[in-house]
Design an enzyme around this catalytic site. Structure first.
Site, mmCIF file in Angstrom:
data_model
loop_
_atom_site.group_PDB
_atom_site.id
_atom_site.type_symbol
_atom_site.label_atom_id
_atom_site.label_comp_id
_atom_site.label_asym_id
_atom_site.label_seq_id
_atom_site.Cartn_x
_atom_site.Cartn_y
_atom_site.Cartn_z
ATOM 1 C CE LYS A 11 32.281 -36.752 -21.337
ATOM 2 N NZ LYS A 11 30.699 -36.874 -21.781
ATOM 3 C CE1 TYR A 51 28.598 -34.144 -17.574
ATOM 4 C CE2 TYR A 51 29.515 -35.983 -16.156
ATOM 5 C CZ TYR A 51 29.605 -35.080 -17.572
ATOM 6 O OH TYR A 51 30.287 -35.264 -18.536
ATOM 7 C CG ASN A 114 30.012 -37.660 -25.304
ATOM 8 O OD1 ASN A 114 30.573 -37.836 -24.119
ATOM 9 N ND2 ASN A 114 29.219 -36.745 -25.201
ATOM 10 C CG HIS A 117 33.054 -31.950 -19.726
ATOM 11 N ND1 HIS A 117 31.706 -31.700 -20.042
ATOM 12 C CD2 HIS A 117 33.589 -30.980 -19.289
ATOM 13 C CE1 HIS A 117 31.490 -30.336 -19.340
ATOM 14 N NE2 HIS A 117 32.739 -30.047 -19.083
ATOM 15 C CD GLU A 128 32.297 -27.506 -16.602
ATOM 16 O OE1 GLU A 128 32.994 -27.626 -17.322
ATOM 17 O OE2 GLU A 128 30.925 -27.666 -16.946
HETATM 18 P P1 GDP Z 1 27.900 -31.611 -23.904
HETATM 19 O O1 GDP Z 1 28.018 -30.311 -23.150
HETATM 20 O O2 GDP Z 1 28.104 -31.837 -25.386
HETATM 21 O O3 GDP Z 1 28.724 -32.741 -23.122
HETATM 22 O O4 GDP Z 1 26.348 -32.242 -23.745
HETATM 23 P P2 GDP Z 1 25.290 -32.118 -22.492
HETATM 24 O O5 GDP Z 1 25.716 -31.176 -21.543
HETATM 25 O O6 GDP Z 1 24.108 -32.034 -23.362
HETATM 26 O O7 GDP Z 1 25.330 -33.472 -22.110
HETATM 27 C C1 GDP Z 1 26.248 -34.026 -20.780
HETATM 28 C C2 GDP Z 1 26.900 -35.282 -21.057
HETATM 29 O O8 GDP Z 1 25.729 -36.019 -20.673
HETATM 30 C C3 GDP Z 1 27.125 -35.607 -22.377
HETATM 31 O O9 GDP Z 1 28.501 -35.326 -22.807
HETATM 32 C C4 GDP Z 1 26.750 -37.287 -22.394
HETATM 33 O O10 GDP Z 1 27.839 -37.795 -21.886
HETATM 34 C C5 GDP Z 1 25.565 -37.156 -21.608
HETATM 35 N N1 GDP Z 1 24.434 -37.289 -22.135
HETATM 36 C C6 GDP Z 1 23.737 -36.384 -22.865
HETATM 37 N N2 GDP Z 1 22.604 -36.972 -23.256
HETATM 38 C C7 GDP Z 1 22.628 -38.147 -22.995
HETATM 39 C C8 GDP Z 1 21.692 -39.276 -23.237
HETATM 40 O O11 GDP Z 1 20.597 -39.113 -23.983
HETATM 41 N N3 GDP Z 1 22.184 -40.384 -22.662
HETATM 42 C C9 GDP Z 1 23.128 -40.735 -21.958
HETATM 43 N N4 GDP Z 1 23.548 -41.877 -21.433
HETATM 44 N N5 GDP Z 1 23.930 -39.850 -21.824
HETATM 45 C C10 GDP Z 1 23.731 -38.606 -22.379
#
Ligand code: GDP
Length: 141
Positions: A11, A51, A114, A117, A128
């Site tokens: 990212k 997303y 973070n 991905h 994807e």
């Molecule tokens: P992952 O599979 O570990 O990437 O997590 P998720 O599928 O739950 O979320 C997808 C992405 O959305 C995450 O990697 C973060 O970049 C973003 N994201 C998730 N939760 C939050 C949040 O509470 N705030 C923000 N700004 N971004 C979030």
């Protein structure tokens, strides 16, 4: 065991930290190989499509804006158990909760920014990968 493929993104925040080499080293040290790679800046439309499952979440706009804020490295990682292995190397979504030594613990800034991905299942990986790579662009290693 059969070779599995998964989708990975370095990212924009990790790209800014010049961490491509460190992150790829961690994949390679754990037995994953790069089967395809593309350095690009995502369009808003592509980030929104990628997303789509988070469209209703309050952070969707922030997430799309972050993901289009600078270059990203899109990759296909290949190896035994690649989907689960990559998730393990990445660490938890929230860098503060990610295990020591994982990519997100080392290079993540916060829940949104973070660092990486990684597909969460073989089905997601297929969807994807097909969003970003032609079949012919993925090497069979
Ligand atoms: P992952 O599979 O570990 O990437 O997590 P998720 O599928 O739950 O979320 C997808 C992405 O959305 C995450 O990697 C973060 O970049 C973003 N994201 C998730 N939760 C939050 C949040 O509470 N705030 C923000 N700004 N971004 C979030």
């Amino acid at each position: 065991m059969a070779i599995e493929k998964t989708f990975s993104i370095i990212k924009p925040n990790a790209m800014k930290k010049n961490a491509i080499g460190d992150i790829i080293s961690m994949f390679e040290a754990n037995g994953l190989k790069i089967a395809a790679a593309k350095l690009t800046i995502l369009s808003k439309a592509k980030a929104e499509e990628f997303y789509a499952e988070h469209k209703a979440r309050p952070f969707f706009g922030e997430l799309v804006s972050f993901m289009t804020s600078g270059p990203v490295l899109l990759m296909c990682l290949a190896g035994e158990n690649a989907v689960a292995k990559n998730r393990e190397i990445m660490g938890a979504t929230d860098p503060k909760k990610a295990n020591v030594g994982t990519i997100r613990a080392k290079f993540g800034d916060n829940m949104g920014e973070n660092a990486v991905h990684g597909s969460d299942s073989p089905t997601s990986a297929e969807r994807e990968l097909s969003l970003f790579f032609e079949k012919s662009e993925i090497c069979n290693l």
